[in-house]
Design a protein around this motif. Structure first.
Motif, PDB file in Angstrom:
ATOM      1  N   UNK A 251       0.828  -1.203   0.000  1.00  0.00           N
ATOM      2  CA  UNK A 251       0.000   0.000   0.000  1.00  0.00           C
ATOM      3  C   UNK A 251       0.866   1.257   0.000  1.00  0.00           C
ATOM      4  N   UNK A 252       1.959   1.207   0.762  1.00  0.00           N
ATOM      5  CA  UNK A 252       2.885   2.340   0.789  1.00  0.00           C
ATOM      6  C   UNK A 252       3.502   2.539  -0.589  1.00  0.00           C
ATOM      7  N   UNK A 253       3.836   1.432  -1.255  1.00  0.00           N
ATOM      8  CA  UNK A 253       4.392   1.512  -2.607  1.00  0.00           C
ATOM      9  C   UNK A 253       3.371   2.100  -3.569  1.00  0.00           C
ATOM     10  N   UNK A 254       2.092   1.744  -3.381  1.00  0.00           N
ATOM     11  CA  UNK A 254       1.035   2.274  -4.245  1.00  0.00           C
ATOM     12  C   UNK A 254       0.874   3.782  -4.044  1.00  0.00           C
ATOM     13  N   UNK A 255       0.878   4.208  -2.783  1.00  0.00           N
ATOM     14  CA  UNK A 255       0.782   5.640  -2.479  1.00  0.00           C
ATOM     15  C   UNK A 255       1.982   6.383  -3.047  1.00  0.00           C
ATOM     16  N   UNK A 256       3.147   5.775  -2.931  1.00  0.00           N
ATOM     17  CA  UNK A 256       4.359   6.391  -3.473  1.00  0.00           C
ATOM     18  C   UNK A 256       4.280   6.521  -4.989  1.00  0.00           C
ATOM     19  N   UNK A 257       3.696   5.529  -5.644  1.00  0.00           N
ATOM     20  CA  UNK A 257       3.562   5.569  -7.104  1.00  0.00           C
ATOM     21  C   UNK A 257       2.658   6.723  -7.541  1.00  0.00           C
ATOM     22  N   UNK A 258       1.484   6.844  -6.901  1.00  0.00           N
ATOM     23  CA  UNK A 258       0.571   7.929  -7.252  1.00  0.00           C
ATOM     24  C   UNK A 258       1.164   9.290  -6.869  1.00  0.00           C
ATOM     25  N   UNK A 259       1.938   9.319  -5.788  1.00  0.00           N
ATOM     26  CA  UNK A 259       2.616  10.560  -5.414  1.00  0.00           C
ATOM     27  C   UNK A 259       3.662  10.922  -6.455  1.00  0.00           C
ATOM     28  N   UNK A 260       4.326   9.909  -7.002  1.00  0.00           N
ATOM     29  CA  UNK A 260       5.305  10.146  -8.068  1.00  0.00           C
ATOM     30  C   UNK A 260       4.631  10.762  -9.295  1.00  0.00           C
ATOM     31  N   UNK A 261       3.436  10.278  -9.611  1.00  0.00           N
ATOM     32  CA  UNK A 261       2.683  10.870 -10.722  1.00  0.00           C
ATOM     33  C   UNK A 261       2.333  12.321 -10.408  1.00  0.00           C
ATOM     34  N   UNK A 262       1.972  12.575  -9.130  1.00  0.00           N
ATOM     35  CA  UNK A 262       1.659  13.937  -8.713  1.00  0.00           C
ATOM     36  C   UNK A 262       2.870  14.848  -8.816  1.00  0.00           C
ATOM     37  N   UNK A 263       4.028  14.330  -8.428  1.00  0.00           N
ATOM     38  CA  UNK A 263       5.269  15.100  -8.542  1.00  0.00           C
ATOM     39  C   UNK A 263       5.535  15.471  -9.998  1.00  0.00           C
ATOM     40  N   UNK A 264       5.388  14.495 -10.895  1.00  0.00           N
ATOM     41  CA  UNK A 264       5.624  14.751 -12.312  1.00  0.00           C
ATOM     42  C   UNK A 264       4.655  15.776 -12.876  1.00  0.00           C
ATOM     43  N   UNK A 265       3.395  15.673 -12.467  1.00  0.00           N
ATOM     44  CA  UNK A 265       2.371  16.599 -12.963  1.00  0.00           C
ATOM     45  C   UNK A 265       2.676  18.036 -12.547  1.00  0.00           C
ATOM     46  N   UNK A 266       2.993  18.240 -11.258  1.00  0.00           N
ATOM     47  CA  UNK A 266       3.226  19.596 -10.768  1.00  0.00           C
ATOM     48  C   UNK A 266       4.625  20.105 -11.114  1.00  0.00           C
ATOM     49  N   UNK A 267       5.552  19.193 -11.371  1.00  0.00           N
ATOM     50  CA  UNK A 267       6.899  19.605 -11.757  1.00  0.00           C
ATOM     51  C   UNK A 267       6.859  20.465 -13.023  1.00  0.00           C
ATOM     52  N   UNK A 268       6.044  20.056 -13.986  1.00  0.00           N
ATOM     53  CA  UNK A 268       5.984  20.773 -15.265  1.00  0.00           C
ATOM     54  C   UNK A 268       5.157  22.057 -15.187  1.00  0.00           C
ATOM     55  N   UNK A 269       4.582  22.338 -14.022  1.00  0.00           N
ATOM     56  CA  UNK A 269       3.883  23.596 -13.807  1.00  0.00           C
ATOM     57  C   UNK A 269       4.773  24.632 -13.115  1.00  0.00           C
ATOM     58  N   UNK A 270       5.986  24.211 -12.735  1.00  0.00           N
ATOM     59  CA  UNK A 270       6.915  25.120 -12.074  1.00  0.00           C
ATOM     60  C   UNK A 270       7.722  25.902 -13.105  1.00  0.00           C
ATOM     61  N   UNK A 271       8.323  26.991 -12.643  1.00  0.00           N
ATOM     62  CA  UNK A 271       9.217  27.766 -13.503  1.00  0.00           C
ATOM     63  C   UNK A 271      10.455  26.926 -13.834  1.00  0.00           C
ATOM     64  N   UNK A 272      11.082  27.214 -14.957  1.00  0.00           N
ATOM     65  CA  UNK A 272      12.234  26.428 -15.407  1.00  0.00           C
ATOM     66  C   UNK A 272      13.355  26.438 -14.369  1.00  0.00           C
ATOM     67  N   UNK A 273      13.658  27.602 -13.803  1.00  0.00           N
ATOM     68  CA  UNK A 273      14.737  27.690 -12.822  1.00  0.00           C
ATOM     69  C   UNK A 273      14.399  26.860 -11.583  1.00  0.00           C
ATOM     70  N   UNK A 274      13.115  26.827 -11.222  1.00  0.00           N
ATOM     71  CA  UNK A 274      12.677  26.013 -10.074  1.00  0.00           C
ATOM     72  C   UNK A 274      12.828  24.533 -10.393  1.00  0.00           C
ATOM     73  N   UNK A 275      12.516  24.167 -11.628  1.00  0.00           N
ATOM     74  CA  UNK A 275      12.671  22.772 -12.050  1.00  0.00           C
ATOM     75  C   UNK A 275      14.128  22.331 -11.940  1.00  0.00           C
ATOM     76  N   UNK A 276      15.031  23.191 -12.389  1.00  0.00           N
ATOM     77  CA  UNK A 276      16.461  22.856 -12.334  1.00  0.00           C
ATOM     78  C   UNK A 276      16.924  22.695 -10.889  1.00  0.00           C
ATOM     79  N   UNK A 277      16.485  23.600 -10.021  1.00  0.00           N
ATOM     80  CA  UNK A 277      16.862  23.490  -8.607  1.00  0.00           C
ATOM     81  C   UNK A 277      16.204  22.271  -7.966  1.00  0.00           C
ATOM     82  N   UNK A 278      14.984  21.955  -8.394  1.00  0.00           N
ATOM     83  CA  UNK A 278      14.307  20.764  -7.876  1.00  0.00           C
ATOM     84  C   UNK A 278      15.061  19.503  -8.243  1.00  0.00           C
ATOM     85  N   UNK A 279      15.619  19.461  -9.448  1.00  0.00           N
ATOM     86  CA  UNK A 279      16.446  18.319  -9.868  1.00  0.00           C
ATOM     87  C   UNK A 279      17.680  18.229  -8.978  1.00  0.00           C
TER      88      UNK A 279
END
Length: 270
Positions: A75-103
């Motif tokens: 269940x924890x792995x499942x939550x982590x998977x959906x959270x990973x999708x959430x991270x990817x979705x919101x990552x592309x809504x950030x400014x480019x400089x924020x994305x680079x620092x997030x990496x």
């Protein structure tokens, strides 16, 4: 009652609680700098914390094929998977400089977990380094990224807040290290292992002095913030003072990790 206990334990083990702490600090950064609510930034930090913490905690177990994963871990792995999708979705809504620092923060997290160099342990097991890496990651995600994403200049107030935020996280980790002293590998050289529990507590209490008095140096000085920070100093002093190896696991995993949430609520309410 047993059912509630199981749900509560799962809430903590799945890193949702610590994710709310990170979310609270991001919202606090928005509040302190007078920024509007930045949903992509706040939720990127929230979901990223779930993914990052669960990766750190359960990566070795997931890669070890010696035993089947329990239902809870699945269940924890499942939550982590959906959270990973959430991270990817919101990552592309950030400014480019924020994305680079997030990496950059992601690389630091992976360095903390995975051995990048041959015949070397991961950074989590480097002697005396763990506490600084974790504190820097928290400062980066909860303070640097929100400010950069809003295109604010990094002035004096920003650097003062960085120091205060670092001290806060550093002290919270000190409480964890005191509680876990009996179970930590001696080679980790945590602060209590190096200077003892009493000196660690003194160090934590002394660090609360700059945490509080740095507030007076800010350009945007707010008197009500002094009241909030004083409450925080008292609360942190109690958590540090009463920390010992006999404390319940909830002392750190719930109550200590609730401190950022309480801080944010105090700032908003007062």
């Amino acid at each position: 009652m047993i059912r509630f206990q199981s749900l509560f334990d799962f809430y903590i083990k799945s890193s949702i609680h610590v994710a709310f702490s990170v979310y609270a600090l991001v919202r606090m950064t928005h509040f302190m700098f007078g920024l509007p609510y930045d949903e992509p930034m706040a939720l990127f930090a929230f979901f990223g914390t779930i993914v990052g913490y669960n990766f750190v905690k359960y990566d070795a177990l997931a890669r070890a094929k010696k035993r089947m994963m329990r239902k809870e871990l699945k269940l924890i792995a499942l939550i982590s998977f959906f959270s990973f999708l959430g991270v990817g979705f919101y990552f592309f809504k950030l400014q480019l400089v924020t994305q680079l620092m997030g990496v950059g923060v992601l690389i630091l997290t992976m360095l903390y977990t995975l051995p990048f160099f041959p015949n070397r342990k991961n950074a989590r097991n480097w002697a005396g380094v763990k506490i600084y890496i974790v504190a820097l990651c928290w400062v980066g995600v909860t303070l640097l990224l929100p400010v950069v994403n809003a295109h604010l200049s990094l002035g004096t107030d920003f650097f003062i807040k960085c120091i205060q935020r670092f001290i806060l996280i550093f002290n919270l980790i000190l409480v964890f290290e005191i509680i876990d002293l009996a179970n930590d590998d001696p080679h980790l050289k945590t602060v209590p292992q190096q200077i003892g529990v009493k000196q660690t507590k003194i160090l934590g209490l002394l660090l609360l002095l700059p945490f509080y008095f740095l507030e007076f140096l800010k350009n945007n000085f707010v008197e009500k913030q002094l009241v909030v920070n004083l409450i925080m100093v008292v609360m942190l002093s109690l958590f540090i003072g009463f920390a010992n190896q006999r404390r319940s696991k909830y002392y750190t995993s719930f109550w200590v990790e609730s401190v950022p949430i309480i801080w944010w609520l105090l700032v908003v309410l007062l």
